[in-house]
Design an enzyme around this catalytic site. Structure first.
Site, PDB file in Angstrom:
ATOM      1  CB  CYS A 144     -17.950   4.432 -20.065  1.00  0.00           C
ATOM      2  SG  CYS A 144     -17.130   5.926 -19.469  1.00  0.00           S
ATOM      3  CB  CYS A 150     -13.265   4.905 -13.526  1.00  0.00           C
ATOM      4  SG  CYS A 150     -14.117   6.500 -13.442  1.00  0.00           S
ATOM      5  CD  GLU A 198      -2.999  -0.745  -0.031  1.00  0.00           C
ATOM      6  OE1 GLU A 198      -3.259   0.431  -0.341  1.00  0.00           O
ATOM      7  OE2 GLU A 198      -3.465  -1.717  -0.643  1.00  0.00           O
ATOM      8  CB  CYS A 233     -21.974   6.200 -14.046  1.00  0.00           C
ATOM      9  SG  CYS A 233     -20.656   7.430 -14.154  1.00  0.00           S
TER      10      CYS A 233
END
Length: 366
Positions: A215, A208, A53, A224
């Site tokens: 899309c 995205c 992370e 959306c």
């Protein structure tokens, strides 16, 4: 254009997708199409998850994989990281950028050993308190390691939220970010938090995307707002574009036999804690500075030689480096003091050097 008629199966799938919650759509998509075989996945080890992370902050997965594998081979657990010299840690981070992450990783490992008995903490607040770990990173670690249902909100997730929920304004402003945190908290599912968290990350990184989102492959497109209102380009909102400042510096490449002079940079700031070539102002008198500061004897008949300039971009400015090679005939013991070292040119590849500095030196070695 003749459109291909949608089959009953297609209609059924679209209707089912529309009926699912935001989280359910993300989870289902992640299980079917998300990423599952990255080196830090399929584990509950909080240490491995934590390292990944931190490396992934502001850095693409493709750039992280190799570094992560090498880092884990050298520092397989908290104890090995905490006990390692900071130079060793920085060496394994060199080239990945944002070097404060490496310093904080090492500092946090020491904190875990001293305050948590060498065991990675389980409480979200304790994880959040560690150096270099913010709210979203702490939540991601706890979600993946402990299955704790907590909200994340990194840059990719902000973009997904802004488009899906039609959030106007600059996502870097606190008021907008606070509104997004409210949505993030609201949408957290009570189950399957691992798939949901990974799904959000994957959607933002692979579907995205900032420039060319796909899309038609997105599981959220039916609900959306940006997609249905044709506002993909407009969301998320952008700050007024600022001119990128440009800076220049001259670097001294002092060569003695097959060794080059390096100085350790200050612990904070650009390339903090790394070894680098000495820097002077572009207009500085190179010979005068070399003789006065480093007290070396220069090789007769060999004047300082300009090397090819190097362009390097940072987040907030661009930098042009003008390297100057200087042949040293005799070194001074003064240069053996802390913060200064001579590095064998054969060891450049594995040294903790900033990327442009390594590029300059590798050009010399062929």
């Amino acid at each position: 254009m003749i459109r291909k008629p949608r089959t009953a199966t297609t209609l059924h799938l679209r209707q089912n997708t529309a009926m699912l919650s935001f989280a359910d759509n993300v989870i289902r998509w992640q299980k079917q199409s998300g990423r599952h075989n990255l080196p830090w996945q399929n584990t509950r080890d909080p240490y491995r998850i934590w390292v990944s992370e931190i490396m992934l902050q502001q850095t693409q997965v493709s750039a992280v994989v190799g570094y992560y594998v090498r880092f884990m081979a050298r520092f397989p657990d908290i104890a090995s990281l905490a006990s390692a010299p900071i130079d060793d840690v920085m060496q394994h981070w060199a080239g990945l950028g944002y070097y404060a992450r490496a310093r904080n990783l090492h500092k946090a490992a020491v904190t875990i050993v001293e305050e948590f008995g060498g065991v990675f903490p389980k409480a979200h607040t304790d994880v959040w308190s560690l150096p270099g770990i913010g709210r979203s990173t702490a939540a991601a670690i706890c979600a993946f390691a402990y299955g704790e249902p907590l909200a994340i909100l990194d840059g990719n997730v902000k973009r997904v939220f802004a488009r899906n929920f039609g959030i106007e304004g600059d996502i870097r402003k606190k008021a907008i970010e606070d509104a997004m945190w409210e949505i993030a908290e609201r949408e957290v599912p009570s189950k399957q938090i691992e798939a949901y968290t990974q799904g959000l990350m994957d959607l933002g990184a692979t579907i995205c995307s900032r420039g060319t989102p796909t899309c038609l492959l997105c599981p959220l497109r039916d609900g959306c707002i940006a997609y249905n209102e044709g506002r993909i380009v407009d969301l998320p909102g952008k700050s007024p574009k600022k001119d990128t400042p440009h800076r220049q510096t001259k670097m001294l490449v002092l060569i003695s036999a097959n060794e080059v002079l390096l100085e350790r940079r200050p612990p904070t700031g650009i390339w903090g804690g790394l070894w680098s070539l000495p820097e002077v102002a572009v207009e500085a008198d190179v010979l005068a500075i070399t003789k006065a500061k480093y007290r070396v004897k220069l090789s007769k008949g060999r004047r300082p030689r300009p090397l090819p300039e190097v362009e390097h971009g940072f987040t907030h400015y661009s930098l042009t480096i003008y390297p100057m090679e200087i042949a040293v005939a005799k070194r001074n013991d003064h240069l053996a003091e802390p913060g200064v070292m001579w590095l064998n040119m054969d060891d450049i590849a594995g040294a903790a050097l900033p990327a442009p500095v390594k590029k300059i030196l590798q050009r010399l070695t062929g």
